[in-house]
Design an enzyme around this catalytic site. Structure first.
Site, short mmCIF file in Angstrom:
data_model
loop_
_atom_site.label_atom_id
_atom_site.label_comp_id
_atom_site.label_asym_id
_atom_site.label_seq_id
_atom_site.Cartn_x
_atom_site.Cartn_y
_atom_site.Cartn_z
N HIS A 243 36.74 45.46 35.66
CA HIS A 243 36.07 46.63 35.10
C HIS A 243 34.55 46.47 35.19
O HIS A 243 34.04 45.38 35.45
CB HIS A 243 36.50 46.86 33.64
CG HIS A 243 35.93 45.87 32.66
ND1 HIS A 243 35.57 46.21 31.37
CD2 HIS A 243 35.64 44.54 32.77
CE1 HIS A 243 35.10 45.16 30.73
NE2 HIS A 243 35.14 44.13 31.54
N HIS B 13 36.50 53.99 27.75
CA HIS B 13 36.34 52.90 28.71
C HIS B 13 37.64 52.73 29.50
O HIS B 13 38.74 52.95 28.98
CB HIS B 13 35.99 51.59 28.02
CG HIS B 13 35.58 50.50 28.97
ND1 HIS B 13 34.35 50.49 29.59
CD2 HIS B 13 36.24 49.41 29.43
CE1 HIS B 13 34.26 49.44 30.38
NE2 HIS B 13 35.40 48.77 30.30
N CYS C 249 32.17 52.49 34.46
CA CYS C 249 33.58 52.10 34.37
C CYS C 249 34.51 53.08 35.11
O CYS C 249 35.34 52.66 35.92
CB CYS C 249 33.99 51.92 32.91
SG CYS C 249 34.05 53.44 31.93
#
Length: 362
Positions: A337, A325, A277
């Site tokens: 993402h 994240h 990520c």
């Protein structure tokens, strides 16, 4: 003597008979059954519904992502320590070359003096018939002596500097080894979590695994997530993209992220063929000429913090209380993402995960 021997004889075993024997057998069987039951309770795994399996897998992947970001942070430190170590070693090598050259020069001067013979100045005065010539020679000799003393002082200083560089290099090497040990620990933890998740997923049917593969895998609604994510991906691939970026750099970052859609998630990866990520957001903004740090918990401080209501395309959006994240906001409540292992880079709604904050890099 017979009495003494008798006291050491082994006592006779009493045989159980009648009601006593039956009672002993019953107690033994009951004890064995209880032990078996407790043993079974300790090892048997409860049956899980598909929803429970997916929830546990989500948690394991989330734990793996937390460990991944820690791994990324330690790796960045290890890389910096490694580069610093090489720079220190290179500088020590250059200083050593200069030291050897100075030593050679000093040795040549000493050899020349030995060959010509060092004559005491008073003797030279006594032997010369021209005082002016002697004074000139004495001045030259004094200057040569000064240069020689300065050379010796310089060599001593260089030796000290080289020793200091070597000590710094040793310290940096120790630091690097400590980081490498941490890397192995985090890598082991990541692998453990991912292996456990894959083991749980193997309990699902092929259809259920396929359904899970379409989700983002961060705890979103099983029923709603696939359709919204699929619709977002189809919108992206048709070129019907969300609102235009507020500036050229944001536009470049978003364009890079769109180009990464479909590429696999690999923990620790920063592209170009795979990403995690924070690796994706770092690479996207690097393409726009902006350098971001490596981890989610450092990227959130790499720019202007903005509220959710102020989000603009190109902003970084962060999730979970531990800032574990990150995605790249593209407008209309959506982001691009890298979700998790098994889920490639994709477009997804930002409300799929607990929102933690946002940052505007440019």
């Amino acid at each position: 003597m017979d009495a003494l021997v008798a006291t050491h004889r082994k006592p006779k075993q009493r045989l159980l008979t009648g009601n006593t024997a039956r009672t002993a057998v019953t107690l033994a069987l009951a004890g064995a059954a209880s032990a078996t039951a407790f043993d079974g309770m300790g090892h048997a795994e409860p049956a899980l519904t598909p929803a429970q399996v997916k929830a546990k897998v989500d948690q394991l992947y989330h734990d793996a992502e937390v460990a991944t970001e820690k791994y990324n942070g330690v790796k960045e430190k290890a890389d910096n320590a490694g580069e610093s170590l090489e720079e220190l070693r290179d500088e020590a090598a250059r200083r050593t070359e200069r030291l050897n050259a100075a030593r050679n020069g000093l040795g040549s001067l000493a050899t020349a003096q030995y060959r010509t013979g060092a004559v005491d100045p008073a003797v030279q005065v006594a032997l010369t018939s021209d005082p002016d010539q002697y004074l000139e020679r004495a001045a030259i000799a004094d200057r040569a002596g000064d240069r020689q003393a300065a050379a010796v002082t310089g060599i001593r200083q260089q030796l000290g500097e080289i020793e200091q560089l070597r000590e710094e290099a040793d310290n940096r090497l120790d630091e690097l080894k400590a980081h490498q040990k941490d890397l192995r620990r985090h890598k082991s933890k990541i692998k453990e979590k991912i292996d456990a998740a894959e083991n749980l997923l193997s309990r699902l049917t092929a259809e259920q695994r396929e359904e899970y593969a379409q989700e983002d895998g961060h705890g979103g609604s099983t029923a709603a997530t696939p359709s919204r994510a699929d619709r977002a991906d189809r919108t992206a691939t048709r070129g019907n993209r969300p609102p235009q970026a507020p500036n050229s750099r944001s536009g470049q970052a978003i364009s890079f992220a769109y180009g990464a859609i479909g590429k696999p998630y690999v923990w620790g990866a920063t592209g170009p063929s795979a990403f995690d990520c924070s690796g994706l957001t770092q690479a996207a903004w690097k393409a726009a000429g902006v350098s971001l740090p490596r981890t989610t918990y450092t990227q959130i401080n790499a720019g202007q913090r903005v509220s959710r209501s102020q989000l603009a395309p190109g902003d970084l959006v962060f999730f979970y209380s531990g800032i574990s994240h990150v995605g790249l906001y593209i407008g209309n409540g959506q982001m691009i993402h890298a979700p998790r292992p098994g889920a490639p880079v994709r477009v997804a709604p930002i409300d799929e995960m607990p929102f933690a904050g946002a940052t505007r890099p440019a």
